[in-house]
Design a protein around this motif. Structure first.
Motif, mmCIF file in Angstrom:
data_model
loop_
_atom_site.group_PDB
_atom_site.id
_atom_site.type_symbol
_atom_site.label_atom_id
_atom_site.label_comp_id
_atom_site.label_asym_id
_atom_site.label_seq_id
_atom_site.Cartn_x
_atom_site.Cartn_y
_atom_site.Cartn_z
ATOM 1 N N ARG A 8 0.831 -1.210 0.000
ATOM 2 C CA ARG A 8 0.000 0.000 0.000
ATOM 3 C C ARG A 8 0.866 1.261 0.000
ATOM 4 N NH1 ARG A 8 -5.445 -1.100 2.514
ATOM 5 N NH2 ARG A 8 -5.634 -3.353 2.448
ATOM 6 N N ASP A 9 1.891 1.261 0.866
ATOM 7 C CA ASP A 9 2.798 2.415 0.922
ATOM 8 C C ASP A 9 3.556 2.582 -0.391
ATOM 9 O OD1 ASP A 9 1.957 2.860 3.505
ATOM 10 O OD2 ASP A 9 3.840 2.225 4.455
ATOM 11 N N ALA A 10 4.003 1.467 -0.979
ATOM 12 C CA ALA A 10 4.759 1.532 -2.240
ATOM 13 C C ALA A 10 3.898 2.132 -3.362
ATOM 14 C CB ALA A 10 5.261 0.146 -2.631
ATOM 15 N N ILE A 11 2.642 1.744 -3.433
ATOM 16 C CA ILE A 11 1.745 2.270 -4.463
ATOM 17 C C ILE A 11 1.529 3.770 -4.271
ATOM 18 C CG2 ILE A 11 -0.639 2.239 -5.317
ATOM 19 C CD1 ILE A 11 -0.596 -0.826 -4.733
ATOM 20 N N LEU A 12 1.203 4.165 -3.059
ATOM 21 C CA LEU A 12 0.956 5.583 -2.792
ATOM 22 C C LEU A 12 2.204 6.430 -3.019
ATOM 23 C CD1 LEU A 12 -1.337 5.286 0.344
ATOM 24 C CD2 LEU A 12 -2.003 5.909 -1.987
ATOM 25 N N LEU A 15 2.811 6.675 -6.891
ATOM 26 C CA LEU A 15 1.825 7.485 -7.609
ATOM 27 C C LEU A 15 1.822 8.960 -7.216
ATOM 28 C CD1 LEU A 15 -1.235 5.052 -7.676
ATOM 29 C CD2 LEU A 15 0.259 5.673 -9.577
ATOM 30 N N PHE A 16 2.031 9.242 -5.941
ATOM 31 C CA PHE A 16 1.834 10.607 -5.477
ATOM 32 C C PHE A 16 3.100 11.333 -5.033
ATOM 33 C CE2 PHE A 16 -2.232 8.464 -4.903
ATOM 34 C CZ PHE A 16 -3.055 9.313 -5.610
ATOM 35 N N LYS A 17 4.192 10.585 -4.808
ATOM 36 C CA LYS A 17 5.394 11.236 -4.304
ATOM 37 C C LYS A 17 6.611 11.028 -5.209
ATOM 38 C CE LYS A 17 5.850 11.599 0.114
ATOM 39 N NZ LYS A 17 6.166 11.256 1.492
ATOM 40 N N ASN A 18 6.379 10.425 -6.387
ATOM 41 C CA ASN A 18 7.454 10.183 -7.348
ATOM 42 C C ASN A 18 8.600 9.363 -6.748
ATOM 43 O OD1 ASN A 18 8.541 10.331 -9.936
ATOM 44 N ND2 ASN A 18 9.763 12.126 -9.419
ATOM 45 N N VAL A 19 8.254 8.418 -5.880
ATOM 46 C CA VAL A 19 9.233 7.508 -5.292
ATOM 47 C C VAL A 19 9.206 6.231 -6.111
ATOM 48 C CG1 VAL A 19 9.822 6.153 -3.238
ATOM 49 C CG2 VAL A 19 8.940 8.484 -2.985
#
Length: 135
Positions: A8-12, A15-19
């Motif tokens: 979940r953290d990896a997806i967010l 998608l949203f933090k360009n990580v």
């Protein structure tokens, strides 16, 4: 499948933090539990070696079916049966967990999968019995 906090953290983050998303694993590994492992994979009683003496069961990325639509959801499953060999002991399983490594690694997620094994008897997970679906 209930995806782990790691996924979940990896997806967010992607998608949203360009990580960068973590490098996908060419092989995922199944672990077996007699209770709910939670979102971290550490909350349940890991009984993997009671079912498969060698430990977590490797599933190559090529062993998964093509992604298909299921209504508005998308799903993928194991394309062929997974032979676990003869059960190491008689035990009741309630959950399956997916990991990125044979030992340690990152917990991907969990699902319910109740079954009971009998010591010395073969056990196989039928084709498309492990289904991961995103609503």
């Amino acid at each position: 499948m209930d995806f782990s906090t790691f996924v979940r953290d990896a997806i967010l983050n992607a998608l949203f933090k360009n990580v960068a998303f973590p490098t996908p694993s060419a092989t995922l590994y199944l672990a077996f539990y007699s209770s709910d492992p939670g979102r971290s994979g550490t909350g349940g009683a890991d009984i993997t070696t009671s079912i498969v003496a060698a430990g977590r069961v490797a599933i190559a990325s090529s062993a998964w079916s093509a992604i298909i639509a299921n209504g508005n959801a998308r799903r993928i499953g194991n394309a062929a049966a997974i032979a676990l060999g003869n059960a190491a002991s008689s035990i009741t399983n309630t959950h399956i967990g997916v990991w990125t490594a044979a030992s340690g690694g990152n917990f991907v997620g969990k699902g319910t999968s109740p079954f009971t094994t009998t010591s010395g008897q073969p056990y196989t997970i039928a084709a498309n019995a492990l289904v991961i679906e995103l609503p």
